[in-house]
Design an enzyme around this catalytic site. Sequence first.
Site, PDB file in Angstrom:
ATOM      1  N   GLU A  30      36.854 -57.268  -9.225  1.00 23.90           N
ATOM      2  CA  GLU A  30      36.496 -55.740  -8.052  1.00 23.90           C
ATOM      3  C   GLU A  30      36.647 -55.522  -6.534  1.00 23.90           C
ATOM      4  OE1 GLU A  30      33.696 -54.787  -7.658  1.00 23.90           O
ATOM      5  OE2 GLU A  30      31.973 -56.068  -7.403  1.00 23.90           O
ATOM      6  N   ASP A  31      36.682 -53.964  -6.092  1.00 26.04           N
ATOM      7  CA  ASP A  31      36.805 -53.056  -5.608  1.00 26.04           C
ATOM      8  C   ASP A  31      36.811 -53.743  -3.746  1.00 26.04           C
ATOM      9  OD1 ASP A  31      34.385 -52.879  -5.596  1.00 26.04           O
ATOM     10  OD2 ASP A  31      34.397 -50.940  -5.659  1.00 26.04           O
ATOM     11  N   ASP A  40      30.658 -56.724  -0.734  1.00 24.38           N
ATOM     12  CA  ASP A  40      29.966 -56.882   0.649  1.00 24.38           C
ATOM     13  C   ASP A  40      29.016 -57.823   0.920  1.00 24.38           C
ATOM     14  OD1 ASP A  40      28.201 -55.458   2.762  1.00 24.38           O
ATOM     15  OD2 ASP A  40      28.172 -53.609   2.162  1.00 24.38           O
ATOM     16  N   PHE A  97      31.906 -48.503   6.208  1.00 26.14           N
ATOM     17  CA  PHE A  97      32.162 -47.844   4.901  1.00 26.14           C
ATOM     18  C   PHE A  97      33.177 -47.284   4.514  1.00 26.14           C
ATOM     19  CE2 PHE A  97      31.141 -45.105   1.601  1.00 26.14           C
ATOM     20  CZ  PHE A  97      30.160 -45.520   0.884  1.00 26.14           C
ATOM     21  N   ARG A 149      37.796 -41.173  -4.182  1.00 26.60           N
ATOM     22  CA  ARG A 149      37.754 -42.133  -4.942  1.00 26.60           C
ATOM     23  C   ARG A 149      40.040 -42.170  -5.408  1.00 26.60           C
ATOM     24  NH1 ARG A 149      34.482 -45.679  -7.314  1.00 26.60           N
ATOM     25  NH2 ARG A 149      32.171 -43.423  -8.101  1.00 26.60           N
TER      26      ARG A 149
HETATM   27  P1  IMP Z   1      27.809 -56.139  -3.068  1.00 24.28           P
HETATM   28  O1  IMP Z   1      26.655 -56.336  -4.013  1.00 24.28           O
HETATM   29  O2  IMP Z   1      27.173 -55.912  -2.017  1.00 24.28           O
HETATM   30  O3  IMP Z   1      29.134 -56.639  -3.157  1.00 24.28           O
HETATM   31  O4  IMP Z   1      28.706 -54.415  -3.325  1.00 24.28           O
HETATM   32  C1  IMP Z   1      29.411 -54.375  -3.566  1.00 24.28           C
HETATM   33  C2  IMP Z   1      29.720 -52.938  -4.256  1.00 24.28           C
HETATM   34  O5  IMP Z   1      29.209 -51.727  -3.913  1.00 24.28           O
HETATM   35  C3  IMP Z   1      31.738 -51.917  -4.230  1.00 24.28           C
HETATM   36  O6  IMP Z   1      31.720 -53.109  -5.721  1.00 24.28           O
HETATM   37  C4  IMP Z   1      31.094 -51.130  -4.001  1.00 24.28           C
HETATM   38  O7  IMP Z   1      30.748 -50.536  -5.321  1.00 24.28           O
HETATM   39  C5  IMP Z   1      30.134 -51.528  -3.724  1.00 24.28           C
HETATM   40  N1  IMP Z   1      30.367 -51.438  -1.818  1.00 24.28           N
HETATM   41  C6  IMP Z   1      30.192 -51.831  -1.127  1.00 24.28           C
HETATM   42  N2  IMP Z   1      30.737 -51.871   0.288  1.00 24.28           N
HETATM   43  C7  IMP Z   1      31.087 -50.530   0.266  1.00 24.28           C
HETATM   44  C8  IMP Z   1      32.369 -49.267   0.692  1.00 24.28           C
HETATM   45  O8  IMP Z   1      32.348 -49.295   1.835  1.00 24.28           O
HETATM   46  N3  IMP Z   1      32.064 -47.775   0.258  1.00 24.28           N
HETATM   47  C9  IMP Z   1      32.424 -48.422  -1.334  1.00 24.28           C
HETATM   48  N4  IMP Z   1      31.505 -48.616  -2.236  1.00 24.28           N
HETATM   49  C10 IMP Z   1      31.357 -50.379  -1.269  1.00 24.28           C
END
Ligand code: IMP
Length: 196
Positions: free
Chosen positions: A112-113, A116, A166, A179
């Site tokens: 995962e990148d 959140d 963000f 990106r």
């Molecule tokens: P989660 O499901 O809320 O944990 O969000 C995870 C996904 O949301 C990541 O794999 C990203 O693709 C996207 N994401 C969450 N935070 C950011 C951010 O700060 N910048 C860009 N993409 C984000």
Amino acid sequence: MTGHWEHGDTTTQIRREITPQPLLSAERLQSRIDELAAAVDSDYAGENLLVVCVLKGSYIFTADLTRRLTIPHEIDFIAVSSYGDGTTSSGEVKVTQDLQSDIRGRHVLLVEDIVDTGATIRFLVAACEERGAASVRIISLLKKKSADEEDLPEIDYLGFTILPVFVVGYGLDYAEQFRHLPYVATLSGLPESGEI
Ligand code: IMP
């Protein structure tokens, strides 16, 4: 300038009005990835490892990580979406492009990148378990410090914890921009609503 943008020409607007502010330098990212790769290398020695790149955000991290691995491994890709074009999670995760491999009996490492809310990773872990993976672990470059930390699945390998802002760069986008940056950056000049 902040506020409402007219439909159309948004890419040009984003490039002109939103400026990335470096948060984690390319050097810091690369040296942390050295450490993460060494840990993966030693933990999976002798295993049949399948690295799963979670598209799109993890493509650069996956490339840098796997080029450091010395153990044999395969790579597959899955694309999920939960953010749309804005900066807040919709909470609803959808598979937009599935794996090619049968993961039954495989040791899966989800790349995962950023984690959140944890909705994406929770969904992916459950999907891999349902499909009969022998084990599922998570490696994430970033994690946002959040209030509901206890609800997050355990991240086995984590690069950095950041404040809940963000971020873009190193694979991460804002409306498909930024990106390509070799570092992770915050954004200044975002419209107040966080939407385009
Ligand atoms: P989660 O499901 O809320 O944990 O969000 C995870 C996904 O949301 C990541 O794999 C990203 O693709 C996207 N994401 C969450 N935070 C950011 C951010 O700060 N910048 C860009 N993409 C984000």
